[in-house]
Design a protein around this motif. Structure first.
Motif, PDB file in Angstrom:
ATOM      1  N   LYS A  95       0.996  -1.131  -0.125  1.00  0.00           N
ATOM      2  CA  LYS A  95      -0.047   0.054   0.170  1.00  0.00           C
ATOM      3  C   LYS A  95       0.969   1.158   0.011  1.00  0.00           C
ATOM      4  O   LYS A  95       0.340   2.127  -0.789  1.00  0.00           O
ATOM      5  CB  LYS A  95      -0.893   0.064   1.332  1.00  0.00           C
ATOM      6  N   LEU A  96       2.000   1.258   0.879  1.00  0.00           N
ATOM      7  CA  LEU A  96       2.917   2.456   0.974  1.00  0.00           C
ATOM      8  C   LEU A  96       3.573   2.716  -0.440  1.00  0.00           C
ATOM      9  O   LEU A  96       3.557   3.887  -0.786  1.00  0.00           O
ATOM     10  CB  LEU A  96       3.790   2.138   2.048  1.00  0.00           C
ATOM     11  N   VAL A  97       4.144   1.598  -0.958  1.00  0.00           N
ATOM     12  CA  VAL A  97       5.027   2.042  -2.273  1.00  0.00           C
ATOM     13  C   VAL A  97       4.013   2.355  -3.268  1.00  0.00           C
ATOM     14  O   VAL A  97       4.409   3.146  -4.321  1.00  0.00           O
ATOM     15  CB  VAL A  97       5.854   0.778  -2.598  1.00  0.00           C
ATOM     16  N   SER A  98       2.874   1.708  -3.363  1.00  0.00           N
ATOM     17  CA  SER A  98       1.962   2.076  -4.590  1.00  0.00           C
ATOM     18  C   SER A  98       1.280   3.496  -4.539  1.00  0.00           C
ATOM     19  O   SER A  98       1.314   3.894  -5.411  1.00  0.00           O
ATOM     20  CB  SER A  98       0.893   0.835  -4.733  1.00  0.00           C
ATOM     21  N   THR A  99       1.170   3.677  -3.216  1.00  0.00           N
ATOM     22  CA  THR A  99       0.397   5.038  -3.063  1.00  0.00           C
ATOM     23  C   THR A  99       1.632   6.059  -3.542  1.00  0.00           C
ATOM     24  O   THR A  99       1.190   7.276  -4.036  1.00  0.00           O
ATOM     25  CB  THR A  99       0.113   5.289  -1.581  1.00  0.00           C
ATOM     26  N   PHE A 100       2.914   6.111  -2.899  1.00  0.00           N
ATOM     27  CA  PHE A 100       3.781   7.131  -3.173  1.00  0.00           C
ATOM     28  C   PHE A 100       4.030   7.100  -4.636  1.00  0.00           C
ATOM     29  O   PHE A 100       4.225   8.204  -5.243  1.00  0.00           O
ATOM     30  CB  PHE A 100       5.009   6.691  -2.389  1.00  0.00           C
ATOM     31  N   ALA A 101       4.218   5.953  -5.341  1.00  0.00           N
ATOM     32  CA  ALA A 101       4.379   5.939  -6.854  1.00  0.00           C
ATOM     33  C   ALA A 101       3.354   6.538  -7.513  1.00  0.00           C
ATOM     34  O   ALA A 101       3.588   7.303  -8.518  1.00  0.00           O
ATOM     35  CB  ALA A 101       4.584   4.568  -7.141  1.00  0.00           C
ATOM     36  N   SER A 102       2.127   6.060  -7.294  1.00  0.00           N
ATOM     37  CA  SER A 102       0.901   6.722  -7.688  1.00  0.00           C
ATOM     38  C   SER A 102       0.788   8.143  -7.817  1.00  0.00           C
ATOM     39  O   SER A 102       0.512   9.103  -8.618  1.00  0.00           O
ATOM     40  CB  SER A 102      -0.370   5.906  -7.704  1.00  0.00           C
ATOM     41  N   THR A 103       0.878   8.732  -6.385  1.00  0.00           N
ATOM     42  CA  THR A 103       0.676   9.961  -6.182  1.00  0.00           C
ATOM     43  C   THR A 103       1.621  10.950  -7.015  1.00  0.00           C
ATOM     44  O   THR A 103       1.331  11.883  -7.624  1.00  0.00           O
ATOM     45  CB  THR A 103       0.620  10.158  -4.732  1.00  0.00           C
TER      46      THR A 103
END
Length: 278
Positions: A95-103
């Protein structure tokens, strides 16, 4: 949620939970940015527009994710540090890595036209970023991580400055420029720039040489800790009452994001602005 006979497939989902009481660094890297920068005509060896766009996207990430304590960026990468007590997404890595990458990617694309007017993005080659999470047990390792990235910035930028100066101003082919720099150290590169092209590398724009550090601007020191304490423990939080800690946390989250281009390898930064990265 409604039950069904298909719900068993959820048992295949696996979550990796990051260790508690550790600092989380999320590092983003541009995917295929060598081809991307060539496709959109980035200036060599550095394109200030591209760096400003990276910084603008990173600031938006910090504004949207208050758990971020600080960040460092250079070239096509950005690193965000989350505090030891961060409970975002219950510290689930995916959740953390996908949220940072997408944001970050979303803001980079949204802001593109502001920094590259007249150069619209082509749907066949859009900018995207991947991310990874790395854990560090104390501020000593976090500080060394940021120092490592700034050292990398200096090494790469000095090489690229020499390489593209040889190509653009010296008339060499890219292959010949690569051969000319093979086996040279930093002193050799500085001498090459100055003796052949009259370029003092130390006069190059500091953002190119140092990269960018983002912190939450807390203004004049209002913490109960003093700089000597901060230097001694390299930014570890002092023991505070719960109420005092909550007030300080709210103030930190509401603070504006400040952009700095300074040395972060020496002690000065970490005994001043750097002590807010906790």
């Amino acid at each position: 949620m409604a039950k069904s006979r298909f719900e068993y497939v959820r048992t295949y989902e696996q979550d990796t939970t990051l260790l508690p009481n550790t600092y989380i660094v999320i590092r983003l890297d541009g995917r295929g940015f060598h081809r991307f920068s060539a496709r959109y005509g980035f200036q060599k060896p550095n394109d200030k527009r591209a760096l400003d766009l990276m910084n603008a996207a990173a600031k938006q990430v910090m504004r949207q994710i208050p758990d971020v304590a600080g960040a460092y960026g250079q070239s096509d990468e950005y690193s965000f540090v989350l505090g030891r007590q961060c409970r975002m997404f219950d510290r689930r890595e995916a959740k953390l890595v996908s949220t940072f990458a997408s944001t970050f990617t979303a803001h980079y694309q949204f802001l593109w036209a502001e920094y590259f007017p007249g150069t619209p993005l082509d749907g066949s080659m859009l900018p995207t970023f991947d991310a990874r999470a790395v854990l560090y047990p104390s501020m000593r390792e976090v500080r060394d991580y940021f120092s490592w990235r700034q050292a990398d910035c200096h090494i790469n930028n000095l090489y690229n400055t020499c390489f593209w100066t040889l190509v653009i101003s010296g008339g060499l082919s890219e292959r010949d420029a690569e051969q000319a720099l093979m086996g040279t150290n930093s002193g050799d590169k500085n001498e090459l720039l100055f003796s052949r092209f009259g370029i003092n590398y130390n006069n190059e724009d500091v953002i190119f040489r140092k990269g960018t550090i983002l912190i939450r601007d807390m203004g004049v020191c209002t913490s109960t800790s003093d700089s000597s304490d901060a230097a001694a423990d390299l930014g570890e939080r002092q023991v505070k009452s719960r109420r005092q800690a909550e007030r300080e946390e709210k103030k930190r989250q509401k603070a504006e994001v400040a952009e700095l281009h300074v040395d972060i390898i020496g002690d000065e930064f970490w005994t001043d602005a750097g002590r807010w990265i906790v």
